[in-house]
Design a protein around this motif. Sequence first.
Motif, mmCIF file in Angstrom:
data_model
loop_
_atom_site.group_PDB
_atom_site.id
_atom_site.type_symbol
_atom_site.label_atom_id
_atom_site.label_comp_id
_atom_site.label_asym_id
_atom_site.label_seq_id
_atom_site.Cartn_x
_atom_site.Cartn_y
_atom_site.Cartn_z
ATOM 1 N N ALA A 186 10.637 -5.586 20.930
ATOM 2 C CA ALA A 186 10.089 -6.554 19.976
ATOM 3 C C ALA A 186 9.675 -5.886 18.662
ATOM 4 N N LEU A 187 9.507 -4.574 18.696
ATOM 5 C CA LEU A 187 8.946 -3.835 17.560
ATOM 6 C C LEU A 187 10.015 -3.285 16.619
ATOM 7 N N LEU A 188 11.070 -2.707 17.202
ATOM 8 C CA LEU A 188 12.011 -1.921 16.396
ATOM 9 C C LEU A 188 12.699 -2.742 15.312
ATOM 10 N N PHE A 189 13.059 -3.977 15.628
ATOM 11 C CA PHE A 189 13.791 -4.795 14.663
ATOM 12 C C PHE A 189 12.906 -5.171 13.481
ATOM 13 N N ARG A 190 11.640 -5.327 13.755
ATOM 14 C CA ARG A 190 10.720 -5.676 12.662
ATOM 15 C C ARG A 190 10.441 -4.458 11.783
ATOM 16 N N ILE A 191 10.365 -3.282 12.391
ATOM 17 C CA ILE A 191 10.196 -2.070 11.586
ATOM 18 C C ILE A 191 11.406 -1.917 10.673
ATOM 19 N N ALA A 192 12.600 -2.065 11.275
ATOM 20 C CA ALA A 192 13.835 -1.837 10.530
ATOM 21 C C ALA A 192 14.033 -2.873 9.422
ATOM 22 N N SER A 193 13.431 -4.044 9.595
ATOM 23 C CA SER A 193 13.590 -5.088 8.572
ATOM 24 C C SER A 193 12.604 -4.923 7.424
ATOM 25 N N GLY A 194 11.669 -3.980 7.539
ATOM 26 C CA GLY A 194 10.764 -3.700 6.423
ATOM 27 C C GLY A 194 9.368 -4.251 6.600
ATOM 28 N N GLN A 195 9.066 -4.783 7.787
ATOM 29 C CA GLN A 195 7.758 -5.418 7.961
ATOM 30 C C GLN A 195 6.632 -4.433 8.263
ATOM 31 N N LEU A 196 6.973 -3.209 8.655
ATOM 32 C CA LEU A 196 5.924 -2.244 9.007
ATOM 33 C C LEU A 196 5.248 -1.674 7.759
ATOM 34 N N LEU A 197 6.065 -1.360 6.771
ATOM 35 C CA LEU A 197 5.545 -0.621 5.613
ATOM 36 C C LEU A 197 5.655 -1.401 4.317
ATOM 37 N N GLY A 198 6.625 -2.294 4.243
ATOM 38 C CA GLY A 198 6.823 -3.071 3.031
ATOM 39 C C GLY A 198 8.314 -3.258 2.797
ATOM 40 N N ALA A 251 17.775 2.868 25.430
ATOM 41 C CA ALA A 251 17.401 3.005 24.012
ATOM 42 C C ALA A 251 18.651 3.046 23.144
ATOM 43 N N GLU A 252 19.696 3.681 23.656
ATOM 44 C CA GLU A 252 20.957 3.711 22.901
ATOM 45 C C GLU A 252 21.521 2.303 22.727
ATOM 46 N N GLY A 253 21.351 1.491 23.739
ATOM 47 C CA GLY A 253 21.800 0.096 23.638
ATOM 48 C C GLY A 253 21.039 -0.649 22.552
ATOM 49 N N THR A 254 19.699 -0.429 22.523
ATOM 50 C CA THR A 254 18.905 -1.075 21.467
ATOM 51 C C THR A 254 19.342 -0.576 20.094
ATOM 52 N N ALA A 255 19.651 0.716 20.010
ATOM 53 C CA ALA A 255 20.105 1.274 18.729
ATOM 54 C C ALA A 255 21.421 0.630 18.297
ATOM 55 N N MET A 256 22.296 0.325 19.258
ATOM 56 C CA MET A 256 23.545 -0.367 18.906
ATOM 57 C C MET A 256 23.246 -1.725 18.274
ATOM 58 N N GLU A 257 22.262 -2.424 18.855
ATOM 59 C CA GLU A 257 21.894 -3.723 18.273
ATOM 60 C C GLU A 257 21.260 -3.564 16.890
ATOM 61 N N LEU A 258 20.467 -2.504 16.730
ATOM 62 C CA LEU A 258 19.875 -2.258 15.401
ATOM 63 C C LEU A 258 20.987 -2.023 14.383
ATOM 64 N N ASP A 259 21.988 -1.238 14.777
ATOM 65 C CA ASP A 259 23.148 -1.025 13.893
ATOM 66 C C ASP A 259 23.770 -2.366 13.505
ATOM 67 N N ASP A 260 23.882 -3.234 14.493
ATOM 68 C CA ASP A 260 24.585 -4.504 14.283
ATOM 69 C C ASP A 260 23.811 -5.487 13.420
ATOM 70 N N CYS A 261 22.566 -5.160 13.135
ATOM 71 C CA CYS A 261 21.808 -6.002 12.203
ATOM 72 C C CYS A 261 22.090 -5.599 10.760
ATOM 73 N N ALA A 262 22.690 -4.422 10.555
ATOM 74 C CA ALA A 262 22.983 -3.924 9.200
ATOM 75 C C ALA A 262 21.775 -4.074 8.273
ATOM 76 N N PHE A 263 20.629 -3.648 8.767
ATOM 77 C CA PHE A 263 19.408 -3.753 7.954
ATOM 78 C C PHE A 263 19.534 -2.897 6.699
ATOM 79 N N PRO A 264 19.356 -3.477 5.526
ATOM 80 C CA PRO A 264 19.487 -2.690 4.289
ATOM 81 C C PRO A 264 18.507 -1.514 4.211
ATOM 82 N N LEU A 265 17.321 -1.642 4.817
ATOM 83 C CA LEU A 265 16.309 -0.592 4.685
ATOM 84 C C LEU A 265 16.420 0.497 5.748
ATOM 85 N N LEU A 266 17.277 0.293 6.751
ATOM 86 C CA LEU A 266 17.338 1.257 7.857
ATOM 87 C C LEU A 266 18.339 2.366 7.537
#
Length: 324
Positions: A19-31, A50-65
Amino acid sequence: AQTPVKVTVTGAAGQIGYALLFRIASGQLLGADVPVKLSLLEIPQAVKAAEGTAMELDDCAFPLLSGIEITDDANKAFDGANVALLVGARPRTAGMERGDLLQANGGIFGPQGKAINDHAADDIRVLVVGNPANTNALIAQQSAPDVPAERFTAMTRLDHNRALSQLAAKLQVPVTEIKKMTIWGNHSATQYPDLFHTEVGGKIAAELVDEAWLRDTFIPTVAKRGAAIIEARGASSAASAANAAIDHVFDWVNGTEWTSAAIPSDGSYGVPEGLISSFPVASRDGKWEIIQGLEIDAFSRERIDASVRELEEERTAVRELGLI
Ligand code: NDP
């Protein structure tokens, strides 16, 4: 371009981590303009998840990550870390004694504190979420003598947010109308949500509710909310815990006039120095400050003291176990 901030998350494959990683990667943790680099620490058997979650993070193509690394080596995970969210912990299982629980967590938070000490960036900020959070934070802090002690904190923001929500529902007001909520003490059943300084539309909240509701409904509902969620959902609160971790770090970095956080005591309000206890806090220039000068009545004093006593007992226990 701005150098990315390295954020290390332990227990990254767990449900709070998810629940945390996607929000960090989207910029909600720091700005929304701060690029981040994620470092995921897991135990060996959870690295694949964790590698599976990282694959999903990749697939969000977050501009800030700007990157993700995954490891089971704390020295690597905390290398150059600016923010550390210590979520992974050893949960209490049926029949487990407190000493065993503290011992098991000492085996996690001691080495992680040392790895932070030896490898993290100079501006490292640590938030402990994994329970018993306050004492786990103390263990990590005591294993990191070169890091300023005040950089180690534990989360009571979920309790704070729960208290806001319960009071808003009772008074039928939006949460934004409630100011100066405070959680005191340990993140445990002894925590004390204080309505004697809380303001709603300029009035003291404790005067807007009857004492029986405050004592017999509000305080236990806030303290036992986690158990109620497990009962209803069949799983522990994860999204709201992740949300609170985001709120804590965002406010620490960006500033706030008033919230609750467990930070090392300087002796304020009779809380023995060094205990990592929840206080009413403000954040200025990236530092927590305990809000001073509040009058504590007998009702509050008794409850703050009980929770602080529990923190002292936990500190004594980890001392006796040689964990600090
Ligand atoms: P969760 O992600 O649900 O919870 C993680 C921790 O947060 C627990 O200690 C839990 O305490 C605590 N917590 C604090 N507040 C709350 C709250 N409001 N609601 C729920 N939990 C809260 O646990 P999972 O079991 O899903 O995941 C844990 C992960 O951590 C696993 O993937 C495991 O492999 C990993 N781990 C990693 C370690 C490491 O990186 N070295 C060490 C140990 C574990 P409580 O138990 O009291 O609910």
